[in-house]
Design a protein around this motif. Structure first.
Motif, PDB file in Angstrom:
ATOM      1  N   ILE A 104       2.866   4.082   2.975  1.00 12.28           N
ATOM      2  CA  ILE A 104       3.021   3.940   2.721  1.00 12.28           C
ATOM      3  C   ILE A 104       1.615   4.468   1.737  1.00 12.28           C
ATOM      4  O   ILE A 104       0.980   3.519   2.050  1.00 12.28           O
ATOM      5  N   VAL A 105       0.563   5.109   1.859  1.00  6.54           N
ATOM      6  CA  VAL A 105      -0.875   5.374   1.272  1.00  6.54           C
ATOM      7  C   VAL A 105      -0.636   5.959  -0.084  1.00  6.54           C
ATOM      8  O   VAL A 105       0.074   7.435  -0.012  1.00  6.54           O
ATOM      9  N   GLN A 106      -1.308   6.011  -1.375  1.00  8.09           N
ATOM     10  CA  GLN A 106      -0.984   6.356  -2.797  1.00  8.09           C
ATOM     11  C   GLN A 106      -2.595   6.947  -2.986  1.00  8.09           C
ATOM     12  O   GLN A 106      -2.765   5.696  -3.118  1.00  8.09           O
ATOM     13  N   ILE A 107      -2.899   7.959  -4.209  1.00 10.53           N
ATOM     14  CA  ILE A 107      -4.074   7.994  -4.439  1.00 10.53           C
ATOM     15  C   ILE A 107      -4.086   8.395  -5.647  1.00 10.53           C
ATOM     16  O   ILE A 107      -3.273   8.997  -6.171  1.00 10.53           O
ATOM     17  N   ASN A 108      -4.754   7.228  -6.658  1.00 13.07           N
ATOM     18  CA  ASN A 108      -3.920   7.507  -8.337  1.00 13.07           C
ATOM     19  C   ASN A 108      -2.601   7.199  -8.257  1.00 13.07           C
ATOM     20  O   ASN A 108      -2.038   8.180  -9.188  1.00 13.07           O
ATOM     21  N   GLY A 109      -1.757   6.906  -7.482  1.00 13.10           N
ATOM     22  CA  GLY A 109      -0.342   6.401  -7.601  1.00 13.10           C
ATOM     23  C   GLY A 109       0.683   7.869  -7.628  1.00 13.10           C
ATOM     24  O   GLY A 109       1.617   7.659  -7.317  1.00 13.10           O
ATOM     25  N   ASN A 110      -0.381   8.436  -6.439  1.00 16.36           N
ATOM     26  CA  ASN A 110       0.949   9.677  -5.911  1.00 16.36           C
ATOM     27  C   ASN A 110       0.784   9.625  -4.539  1.00 16.36           C
ATOM     28  O   ASN A 110      -0.475   9.588  -3.622  1.00 16.36           O
ATOM     29  N   ALA A 129      -6.231  -0.734  -4.550  1.00 16.41           N
ATOM     30  CA  ALA A 129      -7.301  -1.435  -5.153  1.00 16.41           C
ATOM     31  C   ALA A 129      -8.325   0.195  -5.078  1.00 16.41           C
ATOM     32  O   ALA A 129      -8.618   0.950  -4.589  1.00 16.41           O
ATOM     33  N   PRO A 130      -9.918  -0.425  -5.428  1.00 17.15           N
ATOM     34  CA  PRO A 130     -11.000   1.241  -5.523  1.00 17.15           C
ATOM     35  C   PRO A 130     -10.646   2.035  -3.548  1.00 17.15           C
ATOM     36  O   PRO A 130     -11.331   0.351  -3.007  1.00 17.15           O
ATOM     37  N   LEU A 221      -2.405   0.973  -0.076  1.00 20.84           N
ATOM     38  CA  LEU A 221      -2.233   0.690   1.231  1.00 20.84           C
ATOM     39  C   LEU A 221      -0.646   0.127   0.918  1.00 20.84           C
ATOM     40  O   LEU A 221      -0.835  -1.036   0.611  1.00 20.84           O
ATOM     41  N   ASP A 222       1.078   0.802   1.085  1.00 17.53           N
ATOM     42  CA  ASP A 222       1.707  -0.248   1.677  1.00 17.53           C
ATOM     43  C   ASP A 222       2.638  -0.014   3.303  1.00 17.53           C
ATOM     44  O   ASP A 222       3.243   1.024   3.285  1.00 17.53           O
ATOM     45  N   VAL A 223       1.955  -1.086   3.918  1.00 17.53           N
ATOM     46  CA  VAL A 223       2.002  -1.613   5.266  1.00 17.53           C
ATOM     47  C   VAL A 223       3.766  -2.396   5.639  1.00 17.53           C
ATOM     48  O   VAL A 223       3.158  -3.110   4.856  1.00 17.53           O
ATOM     49  N   ASP A 224       4.648  -2.272   6.260  1.00 14.20           N
ATOM     50  CA  ASP A 224       5.710  -2.894   6.137  1.00 14.20           C
ATOM     51  C   ASP A 224       6.403  -2.151   7.754  1.00 14.20           C
ATOM     52  O   ASP A 224       6.784  -1.455   7.409  1.00 14.20           O
ATOM     53  N   ILE A 225       5.730  -3.273   8.615  1.00 14.97           N
ATOM     54  CA  ILE A 225       6.363  -2.916   9.711  1.00 14.97           C
ATOM     55  C   ILE A 225       6.607  -4.304  10.274  1.00 14.97           C
ATOM     56  O   ILE A 225       6.423  -5.280  10.419  1.00 14.97           O
TER      57      ILE A 225
END
Ligand code: BES
Ligand code: ZN
Length: 462
Positions: A104-110, A129-130, A221-225
């Motif tokens: 999952i990639v989020q930009i400002n929570g979206n 993080a920024p 950045l949320d990586v679960d592999i």
């Protein structure tokens, strides 16, 4: 040391063959045999229907490495070798798949409007993080990144270098966008680069670059592999020379039994397997003075993983005794080769130079079929790891390849028996030139093959 002696003899042969004396010597050898008579000991026994039947069986289902389909093929090949009385080994080796639980990639929570892809080898981790844009990730483009996620454009330097440059400036994650519109499947990290690394499309990347010009952006950045280990196999069969006629030398003859996922791989490469099995059958009925190792590799389609594993498993002594490697990959394509002579058959070497294998192949083509077989430069198959060990090696293939290459339509009905026969004859006769008992290490020049001229071709392969 054996190999050196053979090249020296071939070099002498080449000099001699430029004059007609040598050719005459070969044709009227003192023992009264012509080269063709020797060839016929192999050629007369080749049965192309055996080859066709092998392809029929193997192409009934895909043989992707690490699947049941591969195991079915491996069992069949093993049983064929064993039925010929060959000492047969199944060599298992690990291969790795990635299971993606979520990325999952989020930009400002979206969430971004695409399915981002993990870099191969990325760690599983969630960071927020920024986001900082650092161009293509050259060291001079990068300021301090401590606690930041780096947004990088693909291209120029390697993925691993880019990740390393960001890591060294303190980055906690890498988000890379493509340098073309070709999707978002790319990227790799190496061991020790323990930050999540994710690929996105160029469109999303450029939007983020624009956004960063005016505002601050927080990214997640949320990586679960998971890395999943599977097993793939090589099948190796040794045909031993007659005990009182053993030169100590070895010739290897290979193909790959795996197919691409979902592909029946009739031509790629059940065809090569069929020739390996048929030549094993034929040569097992013919006296020889050289060990011949017949082999089919797994995981070629993953980047020659099986043949590389086999090459790494050879002892120094074995490597020094292997004189030549013949690789057959895609040797029955009815629709391959276009209008090129010899049905498009060509011998590819890794360095684009002639070697013992191409010399023997060209001589056999001329001698037994009046065909000129050119050579060219190409890797992309299992001759590569043999070349890297210093073993003369070549790939026999019809090029350009057919339109069904790597497609579900690479099926039995597109196989040409004439092409199968051609390559089995040429490779069989070439192998027999080394292994026949009247030419100990090819030393007896009076029965050595007639060397021929054959051209280099820079032919597009697909
Ligand atoms: N049989 C092909 C090799 C090939 C295809 C050679 C087309 C020349 C033209 C082989 O099985 C293959 O597809 N190899 C891969 C190698 C890669 C995974 C390193 C390829 O060429 O993409
Ligand atoms: Zn192949």
């Amino acid at each position: 040391m054996y190999r050196k002696s053979i090249s020296a003899i071939l070099a002498i042969g080449l000099v001699l063959s430029s004059g007609s004396a040598y050719a005459q010597q070969v044709k009227s050898a003192p023992n009264g045999h012509s080269a063709i008579a020797f060839d016929n000991k192999v050629l007369n026994k080749i049965n192309v229907d055996n080859m066709y039947n092998t392809i029929a069986y193997l192409s009934e289902q895909p043989r992707e490495a690490g699947t049941e389909g591969e195991v079915r093929a491996v069992k069949y090949i093993e049983s064929q070798f064993k039925s010929l009385g060959l000492e047969t080994t199944i060599q298992p080796f690990p291969i790795y798949d990635t299971r993606v639980n979520h990325v999952i990639v989020q930009i400002n929570g979206n969430n971004v409007a695409e399915s981002p892809k993990p870099f191969s080898g990325s760690v599983s981790k969630k960071v927020t993080a920024p986001l900082v844009y650092i161009g293509t990730g050259l060291p001079e483009e990068i300021g301090d990144l401590t606690g930041k996620i780096a947004l990088i454009e693909r291209g120029g330097i390697t993925f691993i270098e880019k990740v390393q440059n960001a890591l060294e400036k303190g980055a906690v994650g890498v988000l890379m966008y493509n340098n073309s519109s070709a999707g978002n499947s790319f990227g790799q990290v190496q061991d020790g680069q323990n930050i999540p690394a994710v690929a996105i499309t160029r469109a999303t990347g450029l939007q983020l670059v624009e956004q960063l010009k005016t505002t601050e952006v927080e990214a997640t950045l949320d990586v679960d592999i998971e890395k999943i280990e599977k097993t793939s196999y090589n099948v190796i069969a040794s045909l031993k020379p007659n005990k009182n006629k053993d030169t100590g030398q070895i010739v290897t003859v290979g193909s790959h039994h795996d197919s691409v996922p979902g592909g029946p791989g009739a031509n790629d490469d059940a065809s090569g397997v069929s020739a390996v099995l048929e030549l094993a059958r034929v040569l097992s009925k013919t006296p020889i003075d050289t060990e011949i190792r017949f082999m089919t590799f797994g995981s070629e389609e993953r980047g020659m993983v099986g043949s590389s594993y086999y090459a790494a498993s050879l002892s120094k002594d074995e490597v020094s005794r292997i004189q030549a490697h013949f690789q057959m990959d895609m040797i029955g394509g009815r629709d391959a080769g276009e209008d090129n002579p010899a049905g498009g058959l060509i011998m590819y070497t890794i360095d684009g130079k002639k070697n013992l294998v191409t010399d023997l192949g060209a001589a056999a083509g001329a001698r037994i079929r009046s065909e000129t077989i050119p050579y060219g430069q190409l890797g992309r198959s299992d001759h590569q790891p043999f070349h890297e060990l210093g073993i003369p090696a070549a790939l026999f293939i019809h090029s350009p390849v057919e339109p069904w290459y790597h497609k579900p339509t690479d099926t039995l009905d597109k196989i040409s028996k004439e092409k199968l026969q051609q390559v089995a004859e040429i490779v069989g006769a070439s192998v027999y030139q080394i292994a026949r008992p009247d030419t100990p290490a090819l030393v007896n020049a009076t029965v050595a093959q007639e060397l021929v001229d054959y051209p280099f071709e820079n032919r597009p392969v697909d």
